[in-house]
Design a protein around this motif. Sequence first.
Motif, PDB file in Angstrom:
ATOM      1  N   ALA A   1       0.957  -1.229   0.276  1.00 31.82           N
ATOM      2  CA  ALA A   1       0.130  -0.019   0.081  1.00 31.82           C
ATOM      3  C   ALA A   1       0.889   1.119   0.018  1.00 31.82           C
ATOM      4  CB  ALA A   1      -0.901  -0.041   1.145  1.00 31.82           C
ATOM      5  N   LEU A   2       1.982   1.091  -0.066  1.00 32.06           N
ATOM      6  CA  LEU A   2       3.200   2.271   0.149  1.00 32.06           C
ATOM      7  C   LEU A   2       2.581   3.378  -0.933  1.00 32.06           C
ATOM      8  CD1 LEU A   2       6.571   1.173   1.051  1.00 32.06           C
ATOM      9  CD2 LEU A   2       4.814   2.351   2.500  1.00 32.06           C
ATOM     10  N   ASP A   3       2.366   2.856  -2.349  1.00 35.45           N
ATOM     11  CA  ASP A   3       2.240   4.020  -3.194  1.00 35.45           C
ATOM     12  C   ASP A   3       0.888   4.889  -3.023  1.00 35.45           C
ATOM     13  OD1 ASP A   3       4.581   3.332  -4.365  1.00 35.45           O
ATOM     14  OD2 ASP A   3       3.822   1.980  -5.927  1.00 35.45           O
ATOM     15  N   LYS A   4       0.128   4.283  -2.165  1.00 35.13           N
ATOM     16  CA  LYS A   4      -1.272   4.973  -1.892  1.00 35.13           C
ATOM     17  C   LYS A   4      -1.421   5.885  -0.780  1.00 35.13           C
ATOM     18  CE  LYS A   4      -4.019   0.693  -3.382  1.00 35.13           C
ATOM     19  NZ  LYS A   4      -4.987   1.657  -4.350  1.00 35.13           N
ATOM     20  N   LEU A   5      -0.231   5.944  -0.130  1.00 29.36           N
ATOM     21  CA  LEU A   5      -0.183   6.707   1.274  1.00 29.36           C
ATOM     22  C   LEU A   5       0.811   8.037   0.878  1.00 29.36           C
ATOM     23  CD1 LEU A   5       0.686   3.812   3.790  1.00 29.36           C
ATOM     24  CD2 LEU A   5      -1.522   4.674   3.088  1.00 29.36           C
ATOM     25  N   PRO A   6       0.213   9.248   1.522  1.00 29.84           N
ATOM     26  CA  PRO A   6       1.058  10.381   1.629  1.00 29.84           C
ATOM     27  C   PRO A   6       2.226  10.325   2.682  1.00 29.84           C
ATOM     28  CG  PRO A   6      -1.043  10.740   2.812  1.00 29.84           C
ATOM     29  CD  PRO A   6      -1.083   9.295   2.125  1.00 29.84           C
ATOM     30  N   ASP A   7       3.046  11.058   2.749  1.00 25.69           N
ATOM     31  CA  ASP A   7       4.215  10.997   3.373  1.00 25.69           C
ATOM     32  C   ASP A   7       3.877  11.179   5.074  1.00 25.69           C
ATOM     33  OD1 ASP A   7       6.111  10.857   1.450  1.00 25.69           O
ATOM     34  OD2 ASP A   7       6.882  12.685   1.330  1.00 25.69           O
ATOM     35  N   GLU A   8       2.887  12.037   5.180  1.00 26.35           N
ATOM     36  CA  GLU A   8       2.483  12.155   6.619  1.00 26.35           C
ATOM     37  C   GLU A   8       2.172  10.940   7.106  1.00 26.35           C
ATOM     38  OE1 GLU A   8      -0.855  14.857   9.177  1.00 26.35           O
ATOM     39  OE2 GLU A   8      -0.596  14.862   6.905  1.00 26.35           O
TER      40      GLU A   8
ATOM     41  N   LYS B   1       2.835   7.988   5.963  1.00 28.70           N
ATOM     42  CA  LYS B   1       3.831   7.062   6.164  1.00 28.70           C
ATOM     43  C   LYS B   1       4.709   7.177   7.447  1.00 28.70           C
ATOM     44  CE  LYS B   1       4.713   6.485   1.049  1.00 28.70           C
ATOM     45  NZ  LYS B   1       5.435   6.762   0.157  1.00 28.70           N
ATOM     46  N   GLU B   2       4.653   8.500   7.822  1.00 25.04           N
ATOM     47  CA  GLU B   2       5.610   8.645   8.947  1.00 25.04           C
ATOM     48  C   GLU B   2       4.887   8.247  10.117  1.00 25.04           C
ATOM     49  OE1 GLU B   2       7.929  12.605  11.066  1.00 25.04           O
ATOM     50  OE2 GLU B   2       6.994  12.855   9.070  1.00 25.04           O
ATOM     51  N   LYS B   3       3.480   8.389  10.093  1.00 22.73           N
ATOM     52  CA  LYS B   3       2.674   7.978  11.368  1.00 22.73           C
ATOM     53  C   LYS B   3       2.655   6.549  11.748  1.00 22.73           C
ATOM     54  CE  LYS B   3      -1.045  11.368  11.696  1.00 22.73           C
ATOM     55  NZ  LYS B   3      -2.733  11.375  11.638  1.00 22.73           N
ATOM     56  N   ILE B   4       3.028   5.900  10.504  1.00 21.13           N
ATOM     57  CA  ILE B   4       3.088   4.332  10.600  1.00 21.13           C
ATOM     58  C   ILE B   4       4.447   3.737  10.691  1.00 21.13           C
ATOM     59  CG2 ILE B   4       0.635   3.951  10.080  1.00 21.13           C
ATOM     60  CD1 ILE B   4       1.623   2.945   7.283  1.00 21.13           C
TER      61      ILE B   4
END
Length: 359
Positions: A314-321, A323-326
């Motif tokens: 799912a990485l490509d579906k997530l904004p950087d913010e 991604k940082e949270k998880i």
Amino acid sequence: MNFQINRRGLLKTAAAGAAFGALQPFNRAFAATDLVWMTWENLAKDDYLAAFLKGGDVSLTKNFIGTDDEQFAKLRAGGASSVDLITPGLDKVEYYVASDLLQPIDFAKVPNAALLYDTFKKTDLGKKDGKTYGIPFYWGINPIVYRADLMDGEPDWSVFFEGDKYKGKLAMRDYALEGIMIAALYLGIPKDKMFDMDDKELAEVKKALLAQKKLLRTYWNSIGDLTNLFASGEVVCAFSWVPPYYDLSARGLKMGMAKPKAGVIGWCDTIAVPKGVEGEKLDKVFSLVNYLLGPEYGEKLAFGGPYAQGTSAALDKLPDEQKEKIFVKDLSIMDSFVWKKNPARYNDWVALWNEVKAS
């Protein structure tokens, strides 16, 4: 789920006196395969699973658990015959395997498993004799959470063992495994030695924990109680789960989250298939496992948890913010992870922990 189609109202009188032979109703029944998933409630939300279930060929019965021990006890008592998928901790899979409760994962039927993070591909946990019995499913860290407005700077593990500045305003989880792991990290005991400490090392740990106890406000059990202690300022720093950080930050408090360089305790739950699931049902189970490791579910989990799944699907579906949270924006954090294992002398660990609390 049963679907029934009946031919009715299709007969029209073509002409007066016309006669039709006896027509039997036309019925077709579609029976969905019902899968029983024993898991945590926060992993089986309806919207997380909607994309998988929309085809109608599978229905899902959710059997929620309160602890991994409860799940293990249910399966040992014979529950494996009525459960198709379970969610054991990565460090607990070996108990299920030793009790002959699980079957190995057929990776040919779980293509999304190819996207597992390297850390999970390399770990020995969840495996035996070269076979995988628990696929790392979702994971996170248990960091130090603190009131940034009430502390001078970012703490490390030493804050729980040294000095009096925050005496009476610190909290530690009441769990022998993690408590002793943290003491070992503070003392500099190597990670590869941590779960096989000898008497001398355990004595050093006990001494450190006795010093720690004098600094603590409490040993916490409920994350809700800890959150309230943070909110009131009674606790300014704690070994914690992540939720208080986001919860209290959303309320306007200035919170901090520390990930000590000496090591961060990582946690991970797996997906495992009980022994005895077979045939067409087993194929459906592996189809569900593949979905749980895929992009649709991973995106839902990342925002709804927020938690990271064990794959990068799912990485490509997530904004950087997000991604940082998880904790997937910079995966180097995994290099400092200490995964929980089962010490050979865990009874001694529990006895030591209880002695410290009773002192």
